[in-house]
Design a protein around this motif. Structure first.
Motif, short mmCIF file in Angstrom:
data_model
loop_
_atom_site.label_atom_id
_atom_site.label_comp_id
_atom_site.label_asym_id
_atom_site.label_seq_id
_atom_site.Cartn_x
_atom_site.Cartn_y
_atom_site.Cartn_z
N ASP A 87 -25.18 135.82 97.75
CA ASP A 87 -26.52 135.28 97.53
C ASP A 87 -27.28 136.07 96.47
OD1 ASP A 87 -26.62 137.47 99.26
OD2 ASP A 87 -28.46 136.78 100.22
N GLU A 88 -27.03 137.39 96.41
CA GLU A 88 -27.68 138.21 95.39
C GLU A 88 -27.18 137.84 94.00
OE1 GLU A 88 -28.60 142.35 97.79
OE2 GLU A 88 -26.60 142.07 96.94
N ALA A 89 -25.85 137.67 93.85
CA ALA A 89 -25.29 137.30 92.56
C ALA A 89 -25.81 135.93 92.12
CB ALA A 89 -23.77 137.29 92.64
N THR A 90 -25.91 135.00 93.06
CA THR A 90 -26.41 133.66 92.73
C THR A 90 -27.85 133.73 92.26
OG1 THR A 90 -24.94 132.62 94.35
CG2 THR A 90 -26.86 131.36 93.66
N ALA A 91 -28.69 134.46 93.00
CA ALA A 91 -30.10 134.57 92.63
C ALA A 91 -30.26 135.22 91.25
CB ALA A 91 -30.86 135.38 93.68
N LEU A 92 -29.47 136.26 90.99
CA LEU A 92 -29.57 136.97 89.71
C LEU A 92 -29.13 136.08 88.56
CD1 LEU A 92 -30.34 139.65 88.47
CD2 LEU A 92 -28.01 140.46 88.84
N LEU A 93 -28.05 135.32 88.74
CA LEU A 93 -27.56 134.43 87.68
C LEU A 93 -28.56 133.32 87.38
CD1 LEU A 93 -23.78 134.22 88.63
CD2 LEU A 93 -24.70 135.05 86.46
N VAL A 94 -29.13 132.72 88.44
CA VAL A 94 -30.10 131.64 88.24
C VAL A 94 -31.32 132.18 87.50
CG1 VAL A 94 -31.70 130.09 89.43
CG2 VAL A 94 -29.34 130.29 90.22
N ALA A 95 -31.80 133.36 87.90
CA ALA A 95 -32.97 133.95 87.24
C ALA A 95 -32.68 134.29 85.79
CB ALA A 95 -33.41 135.20 88.01
N ALA A 96 -31.49 134.85 85.53
CA ALA A 96 -31.14 135.24 84.16
C ALA A 96 -31.07 134.02 83.24
CB ALA A 96 -29.80 135.98 84.16
N ARG A 97 -30.46 132.94 83.73
CA ARG A 97 -30.38 131.73 82.90
C ARG A 97 -31.77 131.16 82.65
NH1 ARG A 97 -26.11 130.06 86.65
NH2 ARG A 97 -24.07 130.69 85.84
N ALA A 98 -32.64 131.22 83.65
CA ALA A 98 -33.99 130.69 83.49
C ALA A 98 -34.78 131.50 82.46
CB ALA A 98 -34.71 130.68 84.83
N VAL A 99 -34.70 132.82 82.56
CA VAL A 99 -35.44 133.67 81.62
C VAL A 99 -34.93 133.47 80.21
CG1 VAL A 99 -35.88 136.07 80.98
CG2 VAL A 99 -36.01 135.39 83.37
N ALA A 100 -33.63 133.23 80.04
CA ALA A 100 -33.07 133.04 78.70
C ALA A 100 -33.62 131.80 78.01
CB ALA A 100 -31.54 132.95 78.79
N THR A 101 -34.19 130.87 78.77
CA THR A 101 -34.75 129.65 78.17
C THR A 101 -36.24 129.77 77.86
OG1 THR A 101 -35.34 128.65 80.32
CG2 THR A 101 -33.09 128.28 79.50
N LEU A 102 -36.85 130.90 78.20
CA LEU A 102 -38.30 131.04 77.99
C LEU A 102 -38.65 130.96 76.51
CD1 LEU A 102 -39.43 133.92 80.38
CD2 LEU A 102 -40.15 131.54 80.46
N PRO A 103 -39.63 130.15 76.15
CA PRO A 103 -40.10 130.15 74.76
C PRO A 103 -40.77 131.48 74.45
CG PRO A 103 -41.59 128.89 76.14
CD PRO A 103 -40.41 129.24 77.00
N GLY A 104 -40.59 131.95 73.21
CA GLY A 104 -41.22 133.20 72.81
C GLY A 104 -40.36 134.42 73.03
N LEU A 105 -39.24 134.29 73.76
CA LEU A 105 -38.35 135.43 73.97
C LEU A 105 -37.67 135.76 72.65
CD1 LEU A 105 -37.18 137.28 76.21
CD2 LEU A 105 -35.29 135.65 76.42
N ARG A 106 -37.70 137.03 72.27
CA ARG A 106 -37.09 137.43 71.00
C ARG A 106 -35.60 137.18 71.03
NH1 ARG A 106 -40.15 143.10 70.79
NH2 ARG A 106 -40.35 142.56 72.99
N GLU A 107 -35.05 136.74 69.89
CA GLU A 107 -33.66 136.30 69.85
C GLU A 107 -32.70 137.42 70.24
OE1 GLU A 107 -30.68 133.64 69.80
OE2 GLU A 107 -32.85 133.27 69.67
N ALA A 128 -20.57 132.50 91.00
CA ALA A 128 -21.04 132.00 89.71
C ALA A 128 -21.01 130.48 89.68
CB ALA A 128 -20.20 132.58 88.59
N GLY A 129 -19.99 129.90 90.32
CA GLY A 129 -19.90 128.44 90.37
C GLY A 129 -21.05 127.83 91.14
N ALA A 130 -21.43 128.48 92.24
CA ALA A 130 -22.56 127.98 93.02
C ALA A 130 -23.86 128.05 92.24
CB ALA A 130 -22.68 128.77 94.32
N SER A 131 -24.03 129.12 91.48
CA SER A 131 -25.28 129.28 90.73
C SER A 131 -25.42 128.26 89.62
CB SER A 131 -25.35 130.70 90.13
OG SER A 131 -24.40 130.85 89.08
N SER A 132 -24.30 127.76 89.10
CA SER A 132 -24.37 126.78 88.01
C SER A 132 -24.95 125.45 88.47
CB SER A 132 -22.98 126.58 87.41
OG SER A 132 -22.12 125.97 88.35
N ARG A 133 -24.98 125.22 89.79
CA ARG A 133 -25.52 123.97 90.31
C ARG A 133 -27.02 124.08 90.60
NH1 ARG A 133 -20.52 124.45 93.02
NH2 ARG A 133 -21.52 125.24 94.93
N LEU A 134 -27.60 125.26 90.33
CA LEU A 134 -29.02 125.48 90.56
C LEU A 134 -29.73 125.72 89.24
CD1 LEU A 134 -28.71 127.98 93.54
CD2 LEU A 134 -29.22 125.54 93.70
#
Length: 316
Positions: A87-107, A128-134
């Motif tokens: 559950d920790e790995a899933t939460a971290l992966l979902v959060a990381a992917r979300a932050v990577a889409t933030l506008p204004g984040l330096r390239e 990782a497979g479970a996180s890709s569905r969230l």
């Protein structure tokens, strides 16, 4: 000098390594090494003990200071290889992917985050497979935060449409951002070109924001000490008295006040000071039957009239 949230995160990560290699380091030496004030360093040290190697709160950094030296009591405990539960790995992966889409984040930061995410995916296996569905979609405040953070990093001016609850209206203004901070909500401190004064803006009240090409050039200002909270009334501010019933006792917990006198019905008579007494009209409306403004009389009358207008609007 004002720093943005990403710069502060980088600094705190470096601070962990620095302190591990220098047990008992002096506060002044560490502050000079990182190019920050001692107050800024102490603020970082107040946050670090809430960080660790587990989302469940275990293995937190046991770091404290006596004001002169900094001590890290469990560096070996948190140096062990990190093992994430599914559950920790899933939460971290979902959060990381979300932050990577933030506008204004330096390239550069985006690419570093994507590389770290790829490594985590490889190590996480089935999780990782479970996180890709969230997925996570940030509300408007997330986009506003990213734009402000970018404006601070690039020293650019911002245009805002901002809701002022005290006046119940939207205003347009240009501001030179100074810093982001959080005290309950997330705020931007900036030099407002409309009022030609320093102002604080709550991000969830920004209706629209644009990054301008004009450079930000706020005049030199001394950053306020927010350790006692965002609202810090002065002795010369007008005094306001509010009576609340048992259902309104929370006011004494959320608002700095001079006194809170117990009333026979289980309520409180609260005396507080504010530079803008009119802003308490909204508090009176929120309290409804659980409270009323007692003094000054003009403010009490104003709150009563606002309540009458609100009731009339419901009737219509």
């Amino acid at each position: 000098m004002a720093t943005n949230a990403i710069d502060q995160t980088r600094r705190m990560l470096s601070l962990v390594t620095y302190l591990r290699e220098r047990p008992g380091a002096r506060v002044g030496d560490v502050a000079r090494a990182f190019g920050i004030t001692e107050d800024e360093l102490i603020a970082d040290l107040d946050v670090l003990p809430m960080c660790g190697t587990s989302f469940r709160g275990g293995d937190l950094l046991d770091i404290d200071t006596d004001g002169d030296r900094i001590w890290w009591h469990n560096p070996d405990d948190v140096a062990e290889p990190l093992r994430l539960a599914a559950d920790e790995a899933t939460a971290l992966l979902v959060a990381a992917r979300a932050v990577a889409t933030l506008p204004g984040l330096r390239e550069g930061d985006r690419q570093a985050l994507l590389r770290a995410t790829a490594k985590l995916e490889a190590a996480a296996g089935e999780a990782a497979g479970a996180s890709s569905r969230l997925s996570v979609t940030f509300e408007s405040e997330g986009g506003v935060f990213a734009d402000v953070d970018r404006a601070i990093a690039e020293r650019r001016r911002l245009w805002l449409r901002y809701y002022s609850p005290a006046r119940d209206e939207l205003t347009e203004r240009e501001v030179d951002p100074i810093r982001l901070f959080a005290v309950g909500h997330t705020y931007m401190e900036a030099w407002c070109r409309l009022s030609e004064a320093r102002r604080t803006f709550r991000l969830d009240r920004v209706a629209e924001i644009k990054l301008l090409d004009a450079p930000a050039d706020p005049p030199p200002v001394e950053l306020r000490d927010l350790s006692e909270g965002l609202v810090q009334p002065a002795a010369e501010d007008p005094e306001v008295s509010i009576e609340v019933g048992p259902g309104g006792r929370w006011v004494a917990e959320y608002y700095p006040h001079d006194s809170a006198e117990e009333l026979p019905d289980g309520g409180l008579r609260i005396t507080l000071r504010t530079p803008d007494p009119a802003s308490l009209r909204r508090l009176a409306l929120r309290l409804g039957g659980d409270g009323r403004i007692v003094a000054p009389q003009a403010l009490a009358d104003s709150a009563r009239q606002a309540a009458d207008r609100a009731l009339a609007a419901y009737g219509e």
